[in-house]
Write an enzyme that holds these catalytic residues in place. Structure first.
Site, short mmCIF file in Angstrom:
data_model
loop_
_atom_site.label_atom_id
_atom_site.label_comp_id
_atom_site.label_asym_id
_atom_site.label_seq_id
_atom_site.Cartn_x
_atom_site.Cartn_y
_atom_site.Cartn_z
N ASP A 44 17.52 -35.30 3.93
CA ASP A 44 17.45 -36.48 3.07
C ASP A 44 17.25 -37.73 3.92
OD1 ASP A 44 17.83 -38.40 1.10
OD2 ASP A 44 19.40 -37.26 0.11
N ASP A 45 16.10 -38.36 3.83
CA ASP A 45 15.83 -39.61 4.56
C ASP A 45 15.65 -39.41 6.07
OD1 ASP A 45 16.15 -41.00 2.19
OD2 ASP A 45 17.93 -42.12 2.82
N CYS A 54 13.71 -40.71 -2.60
CA CYS A 54 14.14 -39.33 -2.82
C CYS A 54 13.55 -38.64 -4.04
CB CYS A 54 15.67 -39.28 -2.93
SG CYS A 54 16.52 -40.10 -1.58
N ASP A 109 12.68 -35.43 2.46
CA ASP A 109 12.03 -36.02 1.27
C ASP A 109 11.20 -37.26 1.61
OD1 ASP A 109 14.34 -37.49 1.78
OD2 ASP A 109 15.19 -37.25 -0.23
N ASN A 110 11.73 -38.14 2.46
CA ASN A 110 11.01 -39.35 2.86
C ASN A 110 11.49 -39.77 4.22
OD1 ASN A 110 13.19 -40.26 0.49
ND2 ASN A 110 13.38 -41.42 2.41
#
Ligand SMILES: *[C@@H]1O[C@H](CO)[C@@H](O)[C@H](O)[C@H]1NC(C)=O
Ligand SMILES: *[C@@H]1O[C@H](CO)[C@@H](O)[C@H](O)[C@H]1NC(C)=O
Ligand SMILES: *[C@@H]1O[C@H](CO)[C@@H](O)[C@H](O)[C@H]1NC(C)=O
Ligand SMILES: *[C@@H]1O[C@H](CO)[C@@H](O)[C@H](O)[C@H]1NC(C)=O
Ligand SMILES: *[C@@H]1O[C@H](CO)[C@@H](O)[C@H](O)[C@H]1NC(C)=O
Ligand SMILES: *[C@@H]1O[C@H](CO)[C@@H](O)[C@H](O)[C@H]1NC(C)=O
Length: 572
Positions: A38-39, A74, A317-318
């Site tokens: 995540d991130d 996200c 995700d990003n």
């Protein structure tokens, strides 16, 4: 080797009678394990601090250096990854309703049309643990339950980013709180358990593991959400004492950069910079438990003798920025730090210890998984399979699409402890072209500000080539204005593309296939054609995808140009 619905049906029947399962019928259908952090950035070098990811994935697989998320936040990024559709086709454009989040995902009908469901239909057992989507929470987890899983064990809001008091929800059970336990360690045990379950079932499987690390910590203090640095497991708390955010050209620069709200940011003082360095270290520390989990997974895959027949995919995700362009820690912009994300694939026939510059995006992941499992591709996929073998990668180097379309709607907010303003009008369309001669990022904000960066000579995106009208510059031998005309037309064709028009972008402009890339489009005989195209132009800024705000669309009566192939014959 196709797992057709018929094979799926047989598998189910054979499974029930306890006979040879699908494996007897189809020699060795492969499994997939997908790990989605995540991130996690690429550009701040977080992967350099994950030795076990390097050992098991980078050294033994292919690293996709130019992998992008197309919407850098996200929920939209995850929905794109699991549907194979760009955010303008899912209309999941935010993390919360009305424009995004789990309730919007359900409302848009995707709970019966996304990767887990499709894989089940193809005969796969599907397992999931970790974060699914934002706004999937302790109140709505069962209305409805996410579809498509053999067994799921989801991390739920509002505790998703509470590293020491997470809440998980398994199958039809009540949410369970893990007070005092480190979330990624809880997740790792769940992932190992699901893997054992998958092995016991003796069916081909898809296992997705989505840790919350290294996302910022979020606590809900009586209704107000407080962001703080991510929290590591206690055993990792003292690592990396001397590490700082890489001091690249765009790190807290002396001169303002970018456009719109980014351009108006003030230089960060040393208190702020020091804290951001601490935030960065906490991210790296939080990733250590993910690194260990990856090691644990590989030793289990190995002892189950599954490594020869399992694809392991690692991504995020990003991306993330810290201090770049003077921004507080966060994502949501079109800058390279936010859109460039890790992608590593290891598995049967995947080139080992290989890095490729092929342009790939999250839009391609669902199609890639279909292709790896020999499931026929869906016509409505906006992306196309990512090649994994050395031969297929080499072939794609001359043929594959060389750009990704980037899009965003809404606001951007910092996730550190300083400057908590929400920056509105963070709505834009961009295009990232990666080719040897033309390595560019082009973005048009909803305020109609334009940015263009030469990513070879200015990877930090500090010098907007359009700032003084772009008249002084040439780019790979052409006046900038001519390059921009092509980029405008490509962006126009891409911003509302669907399926095939996303997969073959130049074909909507040149149906005869004469133009395959930006370089082809630069031919002088197309000057008149591109000059005549209507430009991307926003009518106003909106926080979601409302077509009225987004000006002319390709295919509407205002934009009717397509190269007929007759007006500009080849001999011109
Ligand atoms: C990976 O390739 C590089 C050269 O490209 C080489 O130096 C390195 O030893 C290789 N690593 C492994 C684990 O094979
Ligand atoms: C942990 O979360 C639960 C709800 O899942 C809550 O009841 C409990 O008070 C929380 N504990 C702490 C220390 O915040
Ligand atoms: C935060 O907590 C309050 C109660 O203290 C609750 O009403 C609210 O829904 C929570 N917010 C989130 C995003 O969970
Ligand atoms: C540094 O900047 C932060 C964020 O703007 C501010 O809160 C703080 O007061 C500043 N500190 C000093 C010493 O100027
Ligand atoms: C946002 O953009 C609109 C134009 O669409 C403008 O009127 C407004 O002032 C902008 N708001 C901010 C906060 O910049
Ligand atoms: C996207 O969703 C929003 C919120 O529900 C809605 O207002 C908008 O019309 C939708 N856009 C499209 C293109 O369907």
């Amino acid at each position: 080797m196709k797992l057709t619905p018929v094979a799926a049906l047989c598998a189910a029947v054979i499974g029930v009678t306890g006979q040879q399962q699908v494996l007897g019928q189809r020699p060795d259908p492969p499994n997939i394990v997908l790990i989605l952090t995540d991130d996690q950035d690429v550009r701040l070098s977080s992967l350099d601090y994950m030795p076990l990811v390097k050992k098991h994935l980078v050294d033994k697989g292919t690293y996709y250096d130019k992998h992008y998320c197309t919407t850098a936040v996200c929920c939209p990024a995850r929905v794109t990854l699991m549907t194979g559709k760009a955010a303008h086709n899912t209309n999941i454009t935010d993390v919360n309703p009305p424009y995004g989040g789990y309730p919007k995902f359900v409302r848009q009908g995707f709970n019966s049309a996304y990767l887990p469901v499709w894989l089940q239909e193809a005969g796969y057992n599907v397992y999931y643990t970790g974060k699914l989507f934002n706004a999937h929470n302790v109140d709505n987890y069962n209305s409805p339950y996410p579809a498509g899983f053999t067994t799921h064990d989801f991390l739920l809001d509002p505790f998703t980013y509470n590293y020491m008091n997470s809440s998980f929800q398994r199958n039809q059970d009540q949410p369970q709180s893990y007070e005092g336990e480190y979330v990624t360690d809880v997740l790792a045990q769940k992932a190992y358990g699901l893997l054992d379950e998958a092995v016991d079932a003796k069916q081909p499987f898809f296992l997705m593991i989505a840790p919350s690390a290294p996302h910022a910590d979020i606590q809900n203090n009586s209704g107000s959400l407080t962001f703080d640095a991510p929290v590591s497991a206690p055993r990792h708390a003292n690592m990396f004492q001397d590490i700082k955010v890489p001091r690249t050209a765009n790190f807290n620069p002396d001169i303002p950069s970018g456009a719109n709200w980014i351009r108006s940011l003030e230089k960060q003082n040393s208190t702020n910079v020091n804290w951001n360095d601490h935030f960065h270290r906490q991210r790296l520390r939080a990733l250590q438990a993910v690194d260990e989990m990856v090691d644990g997974l590989f030793s289990r895959l190995d002892s189950h003798k599954l490594l020869q027949n399992t694809y392991i995919i690692y991504s995020s995700d990003n991306g993330f920025h810290i201090g770049n362009h003077r921004m507080q820690p966060g994502k949501s912009t079109g800058c390279e730090e936010d859109i460039n994300v890790p992608l590593i694939i290891r598995g049967p026939n995947v080139a080992q210890n290989q890095t490729t510059q092929l342009v790939t995006s999250h839009t391609d992941i669902a199609a890639t998984i279909f292709s790896l499992l020999d499931i026929p591709l869906r016509e409505d996929f906006d992306g196309s399979p990512i090649p994994v073998s050395k031969k297929a990668i080499e072939e794609a180097e001359t043929k594959r699409r060389e750009h990704v379309q980037v899009e965003y709607w809404g606001f951007a907010g910092g996730e550190g402890i300083y400057d908590r303003r929400l920056h509105q009008n963070n709505t834009f369309k961009g295009i990232r072209v990666v080719a040897e001669e033309c390595n560019l990022y082009y973005q048009i904000w909803c305020t109609n500000e334009h940015e263009l960066y030469d990513m070879s000579n200015d990877p930090g995106q500090m010098h907007n080539l359009l700032e003084d009208g772009g008249k002084l510059y040439t780019l790979f031998g052409f006046p900038i204005g001519k390059v921009v005309q092509r980029l405008d037309a490509l962006l126009m064709a891409q911003k509302s593309c669907k399926g095939k028009t996303c997969r073959e972008p130049w074909k909507s402009l040149h149906p005869d296939g004469r133009v395959q890339n930006l370089k082809d489009a630069m031919a002088e005989r197309f000057d008149g054609f591109y000059e005549a195209q209507i430009k991307v132009q926003w009518d106003y800024c909106h926080n979601g995808y409302v077509p009225e705000a987004e000006g002319p669309m390709f295919g509407d009566e205002r934009v009717e140009f397509a190269d007929s192939g007759l007006m500009w014959p080849d001999w011109v």
